[in-house]
Write a protein that holds these residues in place. Structure first.
Motif, mmCIF file in Angstrom:
data_model
loop_
_atom_site.group_PDB
_atom_site.id
_atom_site.type_symbol
_atom_site.label_atom_id
_atom_site.label_comp_id
_atom_site.label_asym_id
_atom_site.label_seq_id
_atom_site.Cartn_x
_atom_site.Cartn_y
_atom_site.Cartn_z
ATOM 1 N N VAL A 1 0.836 -1.208 0.000
ATOM 2 C CA VAL A 1 0.000 0.000 0.000
ATOM 3 C C VAL A 1 0.870 1.256 0.000
ATOM 4 N N ILE A 2 1.855 1.273 0.881
ATOM 5 C CA ILE A 2 2.748 2.442 0.947
ATOM 6 C C ILE A 2 3.561 2.552 -0.344
ATOM 7 N N ALA A 3 4.055 1.417 -0.817
ATOM 8 C CA ALA A 3 4.848 1.441 -2.037
ATOM 9 C C ALA A 3 4.023 1.926 -3.220
ATOM 10 N N GLY A 4 2.771 1.517 -3.310
ATOM 11 C CA GLY A 4 1.919 1.977 -4.400
ATOM 12 C C GLY A 4 1.648 3.461 -4.342
ATOM 13 N N GLY A 5 1.426 3.994 -3.117
ATOM 14 C CA GLY A 5 1.171 5.421 -2.997
ATOM 15 C C GLY A 5 2.375 6.275 -3.333
ATOM 16 N N LEU A 6 3.576 5.785 -3.023
ATOM 17 C CA LEU A 6 4.780 6.576 -3.256
ATOM 18 C C LEU A 6 5.320 6.437 -4.674
ATOM 19 N N SER A 7 5.175 5.253 -5.253
ATOM 20 C CA SER A 7 5.827 4.986 -6.532
ATOM 21 C C SER A 7 4.954 5.283 -7.731
ATOM 22 N N ILE B 1 -3.939 4.365 5.091
ATOM 23 C CA ILE B 1 -2.518 4.462 4.735
ATOM 24 C C ILE B 1 -2.356 4.738 3.241
ATOM 25 N N GLY B 2 -3.246 4.143 2.418
ATOM 26 C CA GLY B 2 -3.192 4.405 0.989
ATOM 27 C C GLY B 2 -3.440 5.870 0.669
ATOM 28 N N LEU B 3 -4.486 6.453 1.319
ATOM 29 C CA LEU B 3 -4.780 7.865 1.090
ATOM 30 C C LEU B 3 -3.626 8.758 1.566
ATOM 31 N N LEU B 4 -3.083 8.444 2.761
ATOM 32 C CA LEU B 4 -1.990 9.251 3.290
ATOM 33 C C LEU B 4 -0.740 9.138 2.420
ATOM 34 N N SER B 5 -0.460 7.912 1.954
ATOM 35 C CA SER B 5 0.712 7.746 1.095
ATOM 36 C C SER B 5 0.531 8.475 -0.239
ATOM 37 N N ASN B 6 -0.713 8.482 -0.770
ATOM 38 C CA ASN B 6 -0.975 9.243 -1.987
ATOM 39 C C ASN B 6 -0.769 10.738 -1.771
ATOM 40 N N GLY C 1 2.059 13.002 -3.509
ATOM 41 C CA GLY C 1 1.765 14.205 -4.276
ATOM 42 C C GLY C 1 2.620 15.386 -3.835
ATOM 43 N N ARG C 2 2.735 15.530 -2.517
ATOM 44 C CA ARG C 2 3.564 16.628 -2.022
ATOM 45 C C ARG C 2 5.038 16.409 -2.378
ATOM 46 N N LEU C 3 5.469 15.179 -2.292
ATOM 47 C CA LEU C 3 6.852 14.882 -2.653
ATOM 48 C C LEU C 3 7.108 15.182 -4.132
ATOM 49 N N ARG C 4 6.127 14.832 -4.991
ATOM 50 C CA ARG C 4 6.310 15.107 -6.410
ATOM 51 C C ARG C 4 6.344 16.608 -6.688
ATOM 52 N N GLU D 1 9.479 18.520 -8.255
ATOM 53 C CA GLU D 1 9.422 19.319 -9.467
ATOM 54 C C GLU D 1 9.969 20.721 -9.224
ATOM 55 N N ALA D 2 9.575 21.304 -8.074
ATOM 56 C CA ALA D 2 10.098 22.631 -7.751
ATOM 57 C C ALA D 2 11.610 22.592 -7.567
ATOM 58 N N LEU D 3 12.081 21.540 -6.886
ATOM 59 C CA LEU D 3 13.513 21.403 -6.693
ATOM 60 C C LEU D 3 14.232 21.185 -8.024
ATOM 61 N N SER D 4 13.605 20.432 -8.912
ATOM 62 C CA SER D 4 14.212 20.200 -10.224
ATOM 63 C C SER D 4 14.301 21.502 -11.017
ATOM 64 N N ARG D 5 13.222 22.307 -10.985
ATOM 65 C CA ARG D 5 13.268 23.600 -11.684
ATOM 66 C C ARG D 5 14.344 24.507 -11.085
ATOM 67 N N THR D 6 14.417 24.508 -9.755
ATOM 68 C CA THR D 6 15.441 25.321 -9.102
ATOM 69 C C THR D 6 16.838 24.833 -9.473
ATOM 70 N N PHE D 7 16.987 23.519 -9.533
ATOM 71 C CA PHE D 7 18.286 22.954 -9.890
ATOM 72 C C PHE D 7 18.669 23.350 -11.312
ATOM 73 N N VAL D 8 17.703 23.307 -12.239
ATOM 74 C CA VAL D 8 17.989 23.677 -13.623
ATOM 75 C C VAL D 8 18.370 25.149 -13.706
#
Length: 577
Positions: free
Chosen positions: A122-128, A189-194, A198-201, A205-212
Motif C-alpha cells: 500500500v505504501i509502495a503503491g502510494g509513493l511509486s 494508509i493508501g490515502l496518506l501515502s498518496n 503528491g507533495r513529494l512530487r 518538481e520545484a527542486l528540479s526547476r530550481t536545480f535547472v
C-alpha cells in the motif's frame, strides 16, 4: 552488479520513467529483504521457545525460493527497458499483496503476526505510482485479507495448524471486527501515502526547476568568469587569493593554480585595498617575465557567510578585485591628445603659411623685376655686381620658402581624392622631366624606367605625381652625394593583402638611410639634409594612406643605396566580391 553500477542505479533521475524504474527496483530489493528478514526473525524466535505459528521448513524454503526467483526475474525484465512501466509496477504491487496473503495465510490467518505486511504494497503503491496506486494496493490487500478470513471461518486452513497453538475462530463478528480495522487501516494508509507522494512530487518538481535554473546560472557565471577580458580575483580576509579567472593569469603571466594562496599584495604591491579608497586605481604590475604592465584595479566587498570548516576570524571579509590592462588604453589616450594637439597646431600653422604666400609672392616678383633691371646693366661696378648677387639670393630663398609652404599646406590640408585610370609610365616620364629641371637634380642625371607599357593605375593622378616628385628628389639628392647613378623607377602589378595592387619602387645608389632612423624617416619635419623642411616622405606616406595603400623602406639588393616602395591597391573586380 558491481559497486559503481549499483550506486548509479540508486542515483535520483530527472526523467519520470527512469525514476519509476528506480522505484520499482527498490521495491524488488525491499521485498526480498523484508520477507527474508521476517521469516528469519520468526525462525529465531521459534527456536527460543516462543509459540509462533510457522509453516514446515520445506514450505518456508519453497515460499522464499518463489519470492527470490520471481523478484530476480522481474529485475531482469526491468533491465530490458520494458515499455509499460506503470502496468509493470501495478503487477509488482499485486504480487506483493499476494505474497503477503500467502505469508499471513501460512502463519495463522487472523492470528498471524505478519498481517501488517499488507501495508508494504500500500505504501509502495502510494509513493511509486500515480495517486491511484496506493488505493489499488489497499483494495487488493483488503480483498485478499478478507478472502483469508472467509476461508478461515469456513475451515479451509492448512493441516499443520493442528500441531500449533492455533485456535479456530467461533464468532464471525470478531473476524468482521478484525477485517474492518485492517481494511480501514489499509485505505487510510493508501490515502496518506498518496497525499504524501503528491507533495513529494510537487517538491521534487520545484527542486528540479530550481536545480535547472541554478545550473544555468552557474554555467553563465563560469562562462563570464572564464571568457571576460578583465581579470577577476577573489581574496579572503587576509587578502590571500582564493580564486582568479584566466584573464588575470594572462595579465600577470602566472598560472592560475600558482596564484591561489598567494597574498594579493605580493602580485601587486601598490594595491590599496582599504575602506577609505575604493575608487579605480592605476598602478604598475610586474609580470612573471619581468616586464612592467600598466593596470587599473578596483575592489568590492563580498558578504559571504562564514565557512564552518574554518575557525580563523575574518574569513567573511572577502573581496572581489577587478584588474584591467590599461597600457594600450593609456597609449591610445596619449596618441589622441597628441593628435589633437598636432591638429590644432597644424590648423594654425596652415593659416599662417597661407598668409605668408602673398608677401613671398610680392617679394619674389619684386626681386624678379630687379633681376631683369640688373641684367640689362652690364656695368662692372662692384655695387651693380653686389645687387645682382643679392637679387639671385632673394629669388632662390623665396623659391625655397614657396616650396616649403606648398609642401606644408599639402601635408596639413590634403586635398580630396579624385581617382581615375591613367598610364603610369607616361606620368612617370612627365615627372622625371619636371624633376630634372630643378636645382636638386642635374639635367645630366641618369634615370631608368622599369615600367611595363600600358600599366594602368587607379589613383588620383595629381597626388601620385606629387608622390613621385618627392621620391625622385630624395633619390637624386642621395645620388648626387656619391655621384652614383642611375636612379631606377620600377613598377609592377602584384598581390597585396589579397587584392591586386600597383607597386612603385624608387631605387638609388646613394649612401642609404641609417638603421637607427628607420622608424622616424616618415615623421613630419624630420630630415637629415640641411635647408629642408622634412615633409617629403611624410607627404608620400600620407598620399599612400589616402589611397588605402602603404609605403615601405626595404633593404637594397646590393647592400648599398635605398629602396622606397609604395603600394596602391586597385579596385576589386565584380567577380571578386
Amino acid at each position: 552488479m558491481d559497486r559503481s553500477r549499483f550506486i548509479k542505479e540508486l542515483t535520483p533521475r530527472r526523467n519520470t520513467g527512469e525514476q519509476l524504474r528506480l522505484h520499482i527496483l527498490w521495491l524488488l530489493m525491499i521485498r526480498v529483504m523484508l520477507f527474508t528478514l521476517l521469516i528469519a526473525v520468526t525462525v529465531v524466535l521459534q527456536t527460543k521457545g516462543r509459540d509462533i505459528i510457522l509453516p514446515p521448513p520445506a514450505v518456508t524454503m519453497a515460499f522464499l525460493s518463489v519470492v527470490f526467483i520471481y523478484s530476480i526475474g522481474s529485475a531482469g525484465l526491468l533491465q530490458n527497458k520494458i515499455r509499460h512501466l506503470t502496468r509493470f509496477g501495478l503487477i509488482q504491487l499485486l504480487s506483493d499483496a499476494i505474497f503477503a496473503a500467502l505469508l499471513v495465510g501460512g502463519t495463522g490467518c487472523s492470528q498471524s503476526i505478519f498481517t501488517p505486511v499488507f501495508i508494504f504494497p500500500v505504501i509502495a503503491g502510494g509513493l511509486s505510482l500515480s495517486r491511484t496506486g496506493g488505493l489499488i494496493a489497499a483494495a487488493a490487500s483488503s480483498i485478499l485479507y478478507g478472502a483469508i478470513l472467509a476461508c478461515e471461518y469456513l475451515g479451509y486452513i492448512p493441516q499443520f495448524y493442528a500441531q500449533t497453538r492455533y485456535v479456530p475462530p467461533t464468532d464471525y463478528l470478531s473476524l468482521t471486527n478484525v477485517y474492518s480495522v485492517y481494511g480501514i487501516t489499509f485505505f487510510t494508509i493508501g490515502l496518506l501515502s498518496n497525499l504524501l507522494a503528491g507533495r513529494l512530487r510537487n517538491t521534487e518538481e520545484a527542486l528540479s526547476r530550481t536545480f535547472v535554473q541554478f545550473d544555468r546560472l552557474n554555467q553563465l557565471y563560469k562562462q563570464v568568469f572564464d571568457d571576460i577580458g578583465t581579470g577577476i580575483v577573489t581574496v579572503d580576509g587576509r587578502n590571500r587569493i582564493t580564486s582568479c579567472n584566466p584573464a588575470f593569469a594572462r595579465i600577470t603571466g602566472f598560472a592560475a593554480a600558482d596564484l591561489v594562496g598567494l597574498a594579493f599584495t605580493s602580485i601587486l604591491p601598490a594595491a590599496m585595498l582599504t575602506e577609505t579608497d575604493q575608487s579605480r586605481q592605476v598602478a604598475d604590475l610586474q609580470r612573471k617575465d619581468g616586464s612592467i604592465l600598466r593596470i587599473r584595479h578596483t575592489f568590492a566587498h563580498l558578504n559571504l557567510p562564514p565557512d564552518p570548516t574554518l575557525d580563523e576570524p575574518g574569513e567573511t571579509q572577502c573581496k572581489v578585485i577587478t584588474v584591467q590592462d590599461v597600457s594600450l588604453l593609456e597609449q591610445m589616450e596619449r596618441q589622441v591628445r597628441a593628435a589633437e594637439k598636432m591638429a590644432a597646431i597644424g590648423e594654425l600653422s596652415a593659416a599662417i603659411a597661407h598668409d605668408f604666400r602673398n608677401p613671398i609672392a610680392a617679394i619674389s616678383g619684386s626681386a624678379q623685376l630687379l633681376k631683369n633691371v640688373h641684367a640689362a646693366d652690364s656695368s662692372p661696378d662692384p655695387l651693380s655686381r653686389a645687387n645682382r648677387h643679392l637679387t639671385e639670393i632673394i629669388l632662390r630663398e623665396s623659391a625655397r620658402m614657396e616650396k616649403t609652404i606648398t609642401d606644408f599646406l599639402q601635408f596639413a590640408r590634403p586635398s580630396a581624392l579624385t581617382p581615375e585610370w591613367f598610364d603610369l609610365r607616361r606620368l612617370t616620364e612627365e615627372t622625371i622631366r619636371q624633376v630634372k629641371g630643378r636645382e636638386s637634380c642635374p639635367l645630366a642625371a641618369a634615370m631608368e624606367l622599369d615600367i611595363p607599357d600600358h600599366l594602368d593605375c587607379w589613383a588620383d593622378r595629381q597626388l601620385v605625381q606629387i608622390l613621385l616628385t618627392h621620391l625622385l628628389e630624395n633619390s637624386c639628392a642621395a645620388a648626387v652625394q656619391t655621384s652614383t647613378w642611375p636612379v631606377l623607377i620600377r613598377a609592377r602589378e602584384n598581390q597585396e593583402g589579397g587584392r591586386n595592387a600597383i607597386s612603385i619602387a624608387v631605387i638609388d645608389q646613394g649612401p642609404g638611410i641609417a638603421e637607427n632612423i628607420h622608424e622616424v624617416i616618415f615623421t613630419p619635419f624630420f630630415s637629415t639634409k640641411a635647408n629642408c623642411a622634412g615633409l617629403g616622405l611624410s607627404i608620400v606616406k600620407q598620399i599612400a594612406e589616402q589611397h588605402s595603400g602603404n609605403v615601405k623602406l626595404q633593404e637594397p639588393a646590393g647592400g648599398q643605396g635605398c629602396v622606397l616602395e609604395v603600394c596602391l591597391p586597385l579596385p576589386a573586380l565584380p567577380d571578386e566580391y
